[in-house]
Design a protein around this motif. Structure first.
Motif, PDB file in Angstrom:
ATOM      1  N   LEU A 194      12.179  -3.135  28.647  1.00  0.00           N
ATOM      2  CA  LEU A 194      12.310  -4.029  29.804  1.00  0.00           C
ATOM      3  C   LEU A 194      11.357  -5.228  29.764  1.00  0.00           C
ATOM      4  O   LEU A 194      11.477  -6.138  30.580  1.00  0.00           O
ATOM      5  CB  LEU A 194      12.114  -3.249  31.101  1.00  0.00           C
ATOM      6  CG  LEU A 194      13.223  -2.245  31.439  1.00  0.00           C
ATOM      7  CD1 LEU A 194      12.858  -1.448  32.687  1.00  0.00           C
ATOM      8  CD2 LEU A 194      14.570  -2.924  31.601  1.00  0.00           C
ATOM      9  N   LYS A 195      10.429  -5.252  28.809  1.00  0.00           N
ATOM     10  CA  LYS A 195       9.512  -6.387  28.703  1.00  0.00           C
ATOM     11  C   LYS A 195      10.268  -7.632  28.234  1.00  0.00           C
ATOM     12  O   LYS A 195      11.130  -7.533  27.356  1.00  0.00           O
ATOM     13  CB  LYS A 195       8.374  -6.062  27.719  1.00  0.00           C
ATOM     14  CG  LYS A 195       7.421  -5.012  28.232  1.00  0.00           C
ATOM     15  CD  LYS A 195       6.320  -4.746  27.222  1.00  0.00           C
ATOM     16  CE  LYS A 195       5.358  -3.695  27.784  1.00  0.00           C
ATOM     17  NZ  LYS A 195       4.308  -3.387  26.801  1.00  0.00           N
ATOM     18  N   PRO A 196       9.946  -8.789  28.816  1.00  0.00           N
ATOM     19  CA  PRO A 196      10.653 -10.031  28.447  1.00  0.00           C
ATOM     20  C   PRO A 196      10.673 -10.316  26.943  1.00  0.00           C
ATOM     21  O   PRO A 196      11.670 -10.805  26.416  1.00  0.00           O
ATOM     22  CB  PRO A 196       9.893 -11.117  29.204  1.00  0.00           C
ATOM     23  CG  PRO A 196       9.250 -10.409  30.347  1.00  0.00           C
ATOM     24  CD  PRO A 196       8.957  -9.013  29.851  1.00  0.00           C
ATOM     25  N   GLU A 197       9.608  -9.977  26.252  1.00  0.00           N
ATOM     26  CA  GLU A 197       9.553 -10.261  24.813  1.00  0.00           C
ATOM     27  C   GLU A 197      10.500  -9.359  23.999  1.00  0.00           C
ATOM     28  O   GLU A 197      10.749  -9.611  22.819  1.00  0.00           O
ATOM     29  CB  GLU A 197       8.120 -10.136  24.273  1.00  0.00           C
ATOM     30  CG  GLU A 197       7.487  -8.777  24.426  1.00  0.00           C
ATOM     31  CD  GLU A 197       6.674  -8.590  25.705  1.00  0.00           C
ATOM     32  OE1 GLU A 197       5.783  -7.726  25.707  1.00  0.00           O
ATOM     33  OE2 GLU A 197       6.935  -9.300  26.700  1.00  0.00           O
ATOM     34  N   ASN A 198      11.062  -8.323  24.639  1.00  0.00           N
ATOM     35  CA  ASN A 198      11.984  -7.419  23.951  1.00  0.00           C
ATOM     36  C   ASN A 198      13.433  -7.588  24.417  1.00  0.00           C
ATOM     37  O   ASN A 198      14.265  -6.693  24.228  1.00  0.00           O
ATOM     38  CB  ASN A 198      11.529  -5.967  24.140  1.00  0.00           C
ATOM     39  CG  ASN A 198      10.200  -5.716  23.482  1.00  0.00           C
ATOM     40  OD1 ASN A 198       9.901  -6.270  22.430  1.00  0.00           O
ATOM     41  ND2 ASN A 198       9.375  -4.901  24.117  1.00  0.00           N
ATOM     42  N   LYS A 199      13.724  -8.742  25.008  1.00  0.00           N
ATOM     43  CA  LYS A 199      15.050  -8.996  25.574  1.00  0.00           C
ATOM     44  C   LYS A 199      16.173  -8.824  24.541  1.00  0.00           C
ATOM     45  O   LYS A 199      17.191  -8.201  24.822  1.00  0.00           O
ATOM     46  CB  LYS A 199      15.096 -10.409  26.177  1.00  0.00           C
ATOM     47  CG  LYS A 199      16.378 -10.731  26.899  1.00  0.00           C
ATOM     48  CD  LYS A 199      16.286 -12.097  27.567  1.00  0.00           C
ATOM     49  CE  LYS A 199      17.551 -12.448  28.310  1.00  0.00           C
ATOM     50  NZ  LYS A 199      17.440 -13.739  28.999  1.00  0.00           N
ATOM     51  N   LYS A 200      16.004  -9.354  23.336  1.00  0.00           N
ATOM     52  CA  LYS A 200      17.038  -9.250  22.292  1.00  0.00           C
ATOM     53  C   LYS A 200      17.285  -7.778  21.919  1.00  0.00           C
ATOM     54  O   LYS A 200      18.423  -7.369  21.730  1.00  0.00           O
ATOM     55  CB  LYS A 200      16.646 -10.042  21.045  1.00  0.00           C
ATOM     56  CG  LYS A 200      16.780 -11.531  21.198  1.00  0.00           C
ATOM     57  CD  LYS A 200      18.226 -11.936  21.058  1.00  0.00           C
ATOM     58  CE  LYS A 200      18.335 -13.450  21.054  1.00  0.00           C
ATOM     59  NZ  LYS A 200      19.620 -13.893  21.555  1.00  0.00           N
ATOM     60  N   MET A 201      16.209  -7.012  21.797  1.00  0.00           N
ATOM     61  CA  MET A 201      16.333  -5.599  21.466  1.00  0.00           C
ATOM     62  C   MET A 201      17.090  -4.865  22.584  1.00  0.00           C
ATOM     63  O   MET A 201      17.983  -4.058  22.316  1.00  0.00           O
ATOM     64  CB  MET A 201      14.938  -4.983  21.275  1.00  0.00           C
ATOM     65  CG  MET A 201      14.965  -3.581  20.708  1.00  0.00           C
ATOM     66  SD  MET A 201      13.332  -2.762  20.574  1.00  0.00           S
ATOM     67  CE  MET A 201      12.189  -4.081  20.340  1.00  0.00           C
ATOM     68  N   LEU A 202      16.747  -5.163  23.832  1.00  0.00           N
ATOM     69  CA  LEU A 202      17.416  -4.555  24.983  1.00  0.00           C
ATOM     70  C   LEU A 202      18.890  -4.931  25.008  1.00  0.00           C
ATOM     71  O   LEU A 202      19.753  -4.081  25.249  1.00  0.00           O
ATOM     72  CB  LEU A 202      16.722  -4.987  26.284  1.00  0.00           C
ATOM     73  CG  LEU A 202      17.324  -4.446  27.580  1.00  0.00           C
ATOM     74  CD1 LEU A 202      17.314  -2.923  27.598  1.00  0.00           C
ATOM     75  CD2 LEU A 202      16.556  -5.013  28.778  1.00  0.00           C
ATOM     76  N   GLN A 203      19.194  -6.198  24.744  1.00  0.00           N
ATOM     77  CA  GLN A 203      20.595  -6.627  24.686  1.00  0.00           C
ATOM     78  C   GLN A 203      21.361  -5.832  23.638  1.00  0.00           C
ATOM     79  O   GLN A 203      22.503  -5.428  23.863  1.00  0.00           O
ATOM     80  CB  GLN A 203      20.689  -8.126  24.382  1.00  0.00           C
ATOM     81  CG  GLN A 203      20.284  -8.998  25.538  1.00  0.00           C
ATOM     82  CD  GLN A 203      20.221 -10.479  25.173  1.00  0.00           C
ATOM     83  OE1 GLN A 203      20.097 -10.852  24.006  1.00  0.00           O
ATOM     84  NE2 GLN A 203      20.284 -11.322  26.189  1.00  0.00           N
ATOM     85  N   GLY A 204      20.727  -5.585  22.489  1.00  0.00           N
ATOM     86  CA  GLY A 204      21.367  -4.800  21.435  1.00  0.00           C
ATOM     87  C   GLY A 204      21.675  -3.382  21.870  1.00  0.00           C
ATOM     88  O   GLY A 204      22.774  -2.867  21.625  1.00  0.00           O
ATOM     89  N   VAL A 205      20.713  -2.756  22.537  1.00  0.00           N
ATOM     90  CA  VAL A 205      20.917  -1.387  23.017  1.00  0.00           C
ATOM     91  C   VAL A 205      22.057  -1.357  24.039  1.00  0.00           C
ATOM     92  O   VAL A 205      22.962  -0.510  23.961  1.00  0.00           O
ATOM     93  CB  VAL A 205      19.626  -0.806  23.639  1.00  0.00           C
ATOM     94  CG1 VAL A 205      19.904   0.520  24.355  1.00  0.00           C
ATOM     95  CG2 VAL A 205      18.555  -0.620  22.574  1.00  0.00           C
TER      96      VAL A 205
END
Length: 182
Positions: A92-103
């Motif tokens: 949920l951290k902003p810097e992990n947005k791409k990873m979250l989108q992938g999941v």
């Protein structure tokens, strides 16, 4: 004459309400209305608050409010709780947005796949059906008794606990485990 038109209108209204309520399912203590989109329904489910927060953090609200159709395999809060401690907070951290989108996009398949469509594909595939997710990864559908299961690219399995929650822009199938791509 006016009375017969009134009764005809009442009958049409009752049939329409009956058809909508027949398709309405309860998920997380909330009615999921087939005339609302995926986001409009999901925000009301007490079982999907983590998923909704993740969709918002990933910037995917507008996409899932779009025309679709989409098939969403929606993990419950309990499914997210099965992940290693700190995983959700990290995603949920902003810097992990791409990873979250992938999941999250790994839980979405283009088109509207009803439970009958999934079971038909499993039968046609002689026990397994492979689909490509919006993220680009693969999922495999299979049956175990009367239950539909989904296997992810890491070998994890999720059980469909509530099927065919119809939406105006697709369908949701509630699952008990978060699916993970390579």
């Amino acid at each position: 004459m006016k009375t017969s038109k009134f009764f005809a209108a009442v009958i049409v209204l009752l049939l329409t309400v009956g058809a909508v309520s027949a398709q309405t399912k309860m998920v997380g203590g909330a009615a999921m209305y087939p005339n609302k989109n995926i986001i409009e329904n999901a925000v009301n489910s007490k079982d999907h608050t983590t998923l909704v927060a993740a969709v918002k953090a990933a910037g995917l609200v507008e996409t899932l409010e779009g025309k679709g159709p989409f098939t969403v395999f929606a993990p419950t809060n309990e499914a997210f709780d099965k992940l290693p401690k700190g995983t959700v907070e990290t995603l949920l951290k902003p810097e992990n947005k791409k990873m979250l989108q992938g999941v999250l996009t790994y839980h979405v398949v283009a088109g509207k796949w009803s439970a009958a469509d999934v079971m038909s594909a499993i039968k046609k595939g002689k026990g397994t059906a492979e689909v490509t997710t919006v993220q680009g990864g693969k999922l495999w559908f299979m049956m175990d008794g009367k239950d539909v299961w989904i296997k992810d690219e890491k070998g994890g399995k999720a059980k469909v606990t509530i099927a065919d929650v119809n939406q105006s822009n697709g369908v949701i199938h509630v699952i008990d485990t978060v699916l993970m791509h390579k």
